[in-house]
Design a protein around this motif. Sequence first.
Motif, mmCIF file in Angstrom:
data_model
loop_
_atom_site.group_PDB
_atom_site.id
_atom_site.type_symbol
_atom_site.label_atom_id
_atom_site.label_comp_id
_atom_site.label_asym_id
_atom_site.label_seq_id
_atom_site.Cartn_x
_atom_site.Cartn_y
_atom_site.Cartn_z
ATOM 1 N N ALA A 141 57.984 52.166 52.914
ATOM 2 C CA ALA A 141 56.764 52.033 51.633
ATOM 3 C C ALA A 141 56.875 51.095 50.711
ATOM 4 C CB ALA A 141 56.713 53.464 51.257
ATOM 5 N N PHE A 142 58.128 50.715 50.305
ATOM 6 C CA PHE A 142 58.464 49.895 49.159
ATOM 7 C C PHE A 142 59.175 48.487 49.731
ATOM 8 C CE2 PHE A 142 58.207 54.012 47.055
ATOM 9 C CZ PHE A 142 57.209 53.900 46.144
ATOM 10 N N ASN A 143 58.993 48.329 50.950
ATOM 11 C CA ASN A 143 59.339 47.141 51.415
ATOM 12 C C ASN A 143 59.158 45.563 50.818
ATOM 13 O OD1 ASN A 143 60.863 45.826 53.368
ATOM 14 N ND2 ASN A 143 59.208 45.382 54.715
ATOM 15 N N ASP A 144 57.630 46.021 50.265
ATOM 16 C CA ASP A 144 57.051 44.833 49.563
ATOM 17 C C ASP A 144 57.340 44.802 47.918
ATOM 18 O OD1 ASP A 144 56.435 43.639 51.963
ATOM 19 O OD2 ASP A 144 54.481 44.642 51.793
ATOM 20 N N ASP A 145 58.154 45.780 47.639
ATOM 21 C CA ASP A 145 57.964 45.840 46.123
ATOM 22 C C ASP A 145 59.593 45.477 45.672
ATOM 23 O OD1 ASP A 145 58.557 46.910 43.611
ATOM 24 O OD2 ASP A 145 56.803 48.364 43.706
ATOM 25 N N ASP A 146 60.046 44.653 45.313
ATOM 26 C CA ASP A 146 61.309 44.081 44.884
ATOM 27 C C ASP A 146 62.268 45.013 44.144
ATOM 28 O OD1 ASP A 146 61.012 41.984 46.582
ATOM 29 O OD2 ASP A 146 60.673 40.494 44.921
ATOM 30 N N HIS A 147 61.678 45.425 43.080
ATOM 31 C CA HIS A 147 62.360 46.347 42.352
ATOM 32 C C HIS A 147 62.311 47.686 42.789
ATOM 33 C CE1 HIS A 147 60.689 43.908 38.446
ATOM 34 N NE2 HIS A 147 61.556 43.116 39.134
ATOM 35 N N VAL A 148 61.592 48.272 43.420
ATOM 36 C CA VAL A 148 61.937 49.654 43.776
ATOM 37 C C VAL A 148 62.914 49.484 45.018
ATOM 38 C CG1 VAL A 148 60.882 51.501 45.095
ATOM 39 C CG2 VAL A 148 59.534 50.570 43.194
ATOM 40 N N ALA A 149 62.462 48.388 45.947
ATOM 41 C CA ALA A 149 63.628 48.147 47.126
ATOM 42 C C ALA A 149 65.091 47.915 46.540
ATOM 43 C CB ALA A 149 62.889 46.984 47.871
ATOM 44 N N LEU A 150 65.146 47.022 45.488
ATOM 45 C CA LEU A 150 66.516 47.115 44.880
ATOM 46 C C LEU A 150 67.212 48.438 44.307
ATOM 47 C CD1 LEU A 150 66.182 43.794 42.779
ATOM 48 C CD2 LEU A 150 67.798 44.107 44.553
ATOM 49 N N VAL A 151 66.139 49.272 43.799
ATOM 50 C CA VAL A 151 66.774 50.594 43.371
ATOM 51 C C VAL A 151 67.075 51.529 44.618
ATOM 52 C CG1 VAL A 151 66.063 52.497 42.354
ATOM 53 C CG2 VAL A 151 65.339 50.603 41.330
ATOM 54 N N ILE A 152 66.330 51.415 45.667
ATOM 55 C CA ILE A 152 66.615 52.218 46.774
ATOM 56 C C ILE A 152 67.902 51.682 47.485
ATOM 57 C CG2 ILE A 152 66.040 52.636 49.439
ATOM 58 C CD1 ILE A 152 63.197 52.453 48.220
ATOM 59 N N GLU A 153 68.313 50.312 47.393
ATOM 60 C CA GLU A 153 69.388 49.703 47.726
ATOM 61 C C GLU A 153 70.547 50.184 47.083
ATOM 62 O OE1 GLU A 153 69.485 48.367 51.018
ATOM 63 O OE2 GLU A 153 71.585 47.928 50.673
ATOM 64 N N GLY A 154 70.325 50.104 45.715
ATOM 65 C CA GLY A 154 71.470 50.365 44.846
ATOM 66 C C GLY A 154 71.946 51.760 45.024
ATOM 67 N N PHE A 155 71.184 52.706 45.376
ATOM 68 C CA PHE A 155 71.453 54.136 45.721
ATOM 69 C C PHE A 155 72.165 54.166 47.122
ATOM 70 C CE2 PHE A 155 68.777 55.607 42.357
ATOM 71 C CZ PHE A 155 69.512 56.542 41.923
ATOM 72 N N ARG A 156 71.686 53.356 48.052
ATOM 73 C CA ARG A 156 72.528 53.277 49.346
ATOM 74 C C ARG A 156 73.921 52.647 49.307
ATOM 75 N NH1 ARG A 156 68.121 52.719 53.900
ATOM 76 N NH2 ARG A 156 69.719 53.418 55.290
ATOM 77 N N GLU A 157 74.161 51.780 48.066
ATOM 78 C CA GLU A 157 75.297 51.247 48.006
ATOM 79 C C GLU A 157 76.327 52.172 47.141
ATOM 80 O OE1 GLU A 157 76.813 48.574 49.031
ATOM 81 O OE2 GLU A 157 74.887 48.277 50.291
ATOM 82 N N GLY A 158 75.719 53.362 46.777
ATOM 83 C CA GLY A 158 76.416 54.425 46.048
ATOM 84 C C GLY A 158 76.510 54.236 44.571
ATOM 85 N N MET A 159 75.904 53.166 44.079
ATOM 86 C CA MET A 159 75.647 52.955 42.655
ATOM 87 C C MET A 159 74.975 54.172 41.906
ATOM 88 S SD MET A 159 74.916 48.925 42.158
ATOM 89 C CE MET A 159 74.290 48.208 43.454
ATOM 90 N N SER A 160 75.335 54.332 40.536
ATOM 91 C CA SER A 160 74.718 55.267 39.742
ATOM 92 C C SER A 160 73.405 54.327 39.094
ATOM 93 C CB SER A 160 75.519 55.729 38.517
ATOM 94 O OG SER A 160 75.878 54.484 37.658
ATOM 95 N N GLY A 161 72.547 55.134 38.352
ATOM 96 C CA GLY A 161 71.323 54.689 37.712
ATOM 97 C C GLY A 161 71.605 53.160 36.913
ATOM 98 N N PRO A 162 72.325 53.599 35.837
ATOM 99 C CA PRO A 162 72.852 52.549 35.178
ATOM 100 C C PRO A 162 73.431 51.453 35.879
ATOM 101 C CG PRO A 162 73.372 54.739 34.120
ATOM 102 C CD PRO A 162 73.038 54.984 35.584
ATOM 103 N N GLU A 163 74.225 51.749 36.624
ATOM 104 C CA GLU A 163 75.034 50.474 37.280
ATOM 105 C C GLU A 163 74.058 49.716 38.086
ATOM 106 O OE1 GLU A 163 79.348 52.486 38.453
ATOM 107 O OE2 GLU A 163 77.602 52.781 39.806
ATOM 108 N N ILE A 164 72.893 50.310 38.549
ATOM 109 C CA ILE A 164 72.075 49.822 39.444
ATOM 110 C C ILE A 164 71.180 48.899 38.513
ATOM 111 C CG2 ILE A 164 69.536 49.933 40.667
ATOM 112 C CD1 ILE A 164 70.681 52.862 41.886
ATOM 113 N N GLN A 165 70.819 49.282 37.342
ATOM 114 C CA GLN A 165 69.926 48.672 36.525
ATOM 115 C C GLN A 165 70.844 47.327 36.129
ATOM 116 O OE1 GLN A 165 68.785 50.688 33.054
ATOM 117 N NE2 GLN A 165 68.235 48.563 31.819
ATOM 118 N N ALA A 166 72.115 47.594 35.779
ATOM 119 C CA ALA A 166 72.811 46.501 35.044
ATOM 120 C C ALA A 166 73.189 45.431 36.456
ATOM 121 C CB ALA A 166 74.231 46.817 34.758
ATOM 122 N N GLU A 167 73.519 45.846 37.485
ATOM 123 C CA GLU A 167 74.064 44.924 38.525
ATOM 124 C C GLU A 167 72.769 44.234 39.141
ATOM 125 O OE1 GLU A 167 77.262 44.805 40.158
ATOM 126 O OE2 GLU A 167 78.182 45.779 38.371
#
Lengths: 196, 147
Positions: A141-167
């Motif tokens: 669903a968010f394949n074309d939405d870079d920011h949301v896709a990045l957030v999902i990817e961050g969670f897949r990588e095991g990052m926390s919310g603040p880590e996702i934002q920073a990284e």
Amino acid sequence: MAAEPGLELATEAEVRAAIEALPPPALLRLERYARARIRLIGARSGGRDHQDLLQEAVLAVLDGRRSWKPTVVSIEKLLAGVIRSISSHWAEGFDPDEATAESQLATTDDGPGVLSTVASGTPDVERSLVAKGDLAELVQAFNDDDHVALVIEGFREGMSGPEIQAELGLTEKEYGAARKKLLRYRNQQRKGKRRG
Amino acid sequence: MADKRDDEEILARLDEDLADLIRDLSDEEIVEAVKAEGEDPAVVAAHARSLIAQAIDRRAAALRRRARQDYEDAVVALTQRQLRLPADPKRRRSLLQTAASRQRSVGLTLQHRDLTSLSDEDVESQLRKLHELGFIDDEGNVVGDAK
């Protein structure tokens, strides 16, 4: 010892008055938050629902098990924090061996919780399949939405919310907007499953 | 590719993060979120208020129960303290006189009272009060000597 000026604890009468004066949007946030927390802990709630959770949080603040310093935190934020800690406590205290067959199968209005635990501790195949399907849908669903896709990817990588934002170099606004899109989508996903 | 278990954990962490986001939604956003779920925000808020009112009532009822229990415990504690007083009214009056003369604090309490003018019932009542206050023991003896 006297409390530092401005850090005095509220009396029970003050707590009660503040809770009774909560405006409708605050009530909505607390109700939805309690619902979400119950959904998260699933069967580990021991058969208790979001209504029990909301009432238990109110009682804990009223009877002083959780104290309120009005100058430090709002009554709504305090209640939300209590809802979180009580639900975590319920989940931690859950004993699968004592769980009844009914509680193992218990679901909320919103469908089975993703963190539901079965008595035997064995993975619930159906639950895993639902999660797999939901996550795949989210990614699609968010394949074309870079920011949301990045957030999902961050969670897949095991990052926390603040880590996702920073990284991933997202501003607070971008990160917040992406999370809100995800929240709306997840609610719709659950709603669709309820109907389906 | 992540396996089934990983997907479950990823989604669980994501859902936990999104649950926490609910606390930070603006007034307009939470109203819209509830509407988007097909529910009437006014009805949901009223139901939440009703749940909270029930919890407040439960707390009030618990406080009333505790106050009643404390009162009953106090009554039981008082009635369970037996005081043995002399059967003879004259000896009772004498006991009160002794208490008044030997206990400075009791004497201060009674110094302006003419003990001879007290009825037998008043004497007994005064002795029971002194017992409750600990100036007379359960056996009807004056406690201590505050000279």
